[in-house]
Design a protein around this motif. Structure first.
Motif, short mmCIF file in Angstrom:
data_model
loop_
_atom_site.label_atom_id
_atom_site.label_comp_id
_atom_site.label_asym_id
_atom_site.label_seq_id
_atom_site.Cartn_x
_atom_site.Cartn_y
_atom_site.Cartn_z
N ILE A 72 0.84 -1.20 0.00
CA ILE A 72 0.00 0.00 0.00
C ILE A 72 0.87 1.25 0.00
O ILE A 72 0.58 2.23 -0.67
N LEU A 73 1.95 1.21 0.77
CA LEU A 73 2.89 2.33 0.77
C LEU A 73 4.29 1.83 1.04
O LEU A 73 4.49 0.82 1.73
N GLU A 74 5.26 2.54 0.48
CA GLU A 74 6.67 2.34 0.82
C GLU A 74 7.28 3.73 0.85
O GLU A 74 7.17 4.49 -0.11
N SER A 75 7.91 4.06 1.98
CA SER A 75 8.33 5.45 2.16
C SER A 75 9.54 5.56 3.07
O SER A 75 9.71 4.77 4.01
N THR A 76 10.38 6.53 2.79
CA THR A 76 11.41 6.98 3.72
C THR A 76 11.18 8.45 4.05
O THR A 76 12.10 9.15 4.47
N ASN A 77 9.95 8.91 3.88
CA ASN A 77 9.61 10.32 4.05
C ASN A 77 8.53 10.55 5.10
O ASN A 77 7.79 11.53 5.04
N GLY A 78 8.43 9.65 6.07
CA GLY A 78 7.41 9.79 7.09
C GLY A 78 7.75 10.84 8.12
O GLY A 78 8.92 11.14 8.39
N VAL A 79 6.71 11.43 8.71
CA VAL A 79 6.86 12.26 9.89
C VAL A 79 5.90 11.73 10.95
O VAL A 79 4.90 11.07 10.63
N GLN A 80 6.22 12.01 12.21
CA GLN A 80 5.40 11.53 13.31
C GLN A 80 4.75 12.69 14.06
O GLN A 80 5.38 13.73 14.25
N ILE A 81 3.52 12.48 14.48
CA ILE A 81 2.90 13.33 15.48
C ILE A 81 3.11 12.63 16.83
O ILE A 81 2.75 11.46 17.00
N CYS A 82 3.71 13.37 17.77
CA CYS A 82 4.04 12.80 19.08
C CYS A 82 3.23 13.54 20.15
O CYS A 82 3.48 14.71 20.43
N GLU A 83 2.26 12.85 20.73
CA GLU A 83 1.38 13.43 21.74
C GLU A 83 1.49 12.63 23.03
O GLU A 83 1.58 11.39 22.99
N TRP A 90 2.11 8.07 12.39
CA TRP A 90 2.90 8.32 11.19
C TRP A 90 2.04 8.94 10.09
O TRP A 90 0.92 8.48 9.86
N TYR A 91 2.61 9.92 9.40
CA TYR A 91 1.96 10.56 8.25
C TYR A 91 2.91 10.50 7.06
O TYR A 91 4.10 10.82 7.19
N PHE A 92 2.34 10.11 5.90
CA PHE A 92 3.15 9.87 4.72
C PHE A 92 2.68 10.69 3.54
O PHE A 92 1.47 10.90 3.37
N PRO A 93 3.60 11.14 2.69
CA PRO A 93 3.18 11.89 1.49
C PRO A 93 2.44 10.98 0.52
O PRO A 93 2.75 9.79 0.39
N GLN A 94 1.47 11.57 -0.16
CA GLN A 94 0.64 10.76 -1.06
C GLN A 94 1.44 10.15 -2.21
O GLN A 94 1.07 9.10 -2.73
N GLU A 95 2.53 10.79 -2.59
CA GLU A 95 3.33 10.23 -3.69
C GLU A 95 4.00 8.92 -3.31
O GLU A 95 4.45 8.17 -4.19
#
Length: 203
Positions: A72-83, A90-95
């Motif tokens: 579904i996805l493969e990414s090295t561009n994730g960012v995290q929301i830390c609460e 984890w949030y990933f770019p649509q590309e």
């Protein structure tokens, strides 16, 4: 206080969250897991409220259907929301996502920090989003903030780790945050206790 409250709930459903039971007190310092080398506690910075954004680009993430199914996805561009109290989301770019597997649905939730989230069903077939007759593999399995003041995640997509989805982060299989409302991923570099189970709704 919790991360997202239900707003325009139908056709969205979070039955476990809405019937989460009594309110447990926050874990005491003695009840919190002490982080070891290379670990972070979700009760200490960078896990804060309001949440912080953690740049984890470079970590290799693969999300697929089952252990060996379609990616579904493969990414090295994730960012995290830390609460505070949550494993990172984890949030990933649509590309980096095979968006043909995602079909936007009605309804939304509202976060006091991030704004209005809208949701997707995850489809088994790569053309499922454009096929009205296709059944969802994971209903309500992903979400996005199309417009948000938390700009590093704007337009990015986050995923619940609901069966049969399997995620690996740098080769380690991630575990889902307990419950049906929050979408954190648990890996060995974070320690709890974590929000999500019965009685933790107001952690």
């Amino acid at each position: 206080m919790f991360s997202r409250r239900v707003w325009l709930a139908m056709p969205l459903a979070f039955p476990q969250h809405m019937a989460s039971g009594s309110s447990l007190p926050h874990p005491t310092a003695a009840q919190r897991v002490k982080p070891g080398p290379g670990q972070l506690s979700v009760w200490e910075a960078p896990f804060t409220r309001p949440p912080s954004v953690r740049d984890v680009r470079g970590k290799h993430v693969v999300l697929r259907v089952g252990e060996d199914g379609p990616v579904i996805l493969e990414s090295t561009n994730g960012v995290q929301i830390c609460e505070t109290s949550h494993p990172p989301t984890w949030y990933f770019p649509q590309e980096d996502i095979r968006m043909g597997h995602l079909r936007r649905i009605g309804g939304a939730t509202m976060c006091e920090f991030k704004g209005r989230a809208t949701y997707f069903d995850i489809m088994a077939e790569p053309d499922g989003a454009s096929n009205p007759a296709a059944r969802a593999l994971v209903p309500q399995g992903a979400w996005t903030y199309d417009r948000t003041d938390t700009t590093p995640i704007e337009g990015r997509v986050a995923f619940y780790l609901r069966p049969p989805l399997v995620a690996h982060v740098d080769g380690e299989r991630a575990a889902p945050q307990e419950g049906d409302f929050y979408g954190g991923w648990i890996t060995s570099d974070v320690v709890g206790p974590f929000k999500g189970g019965t009685g933790t709704r107001f952690w």
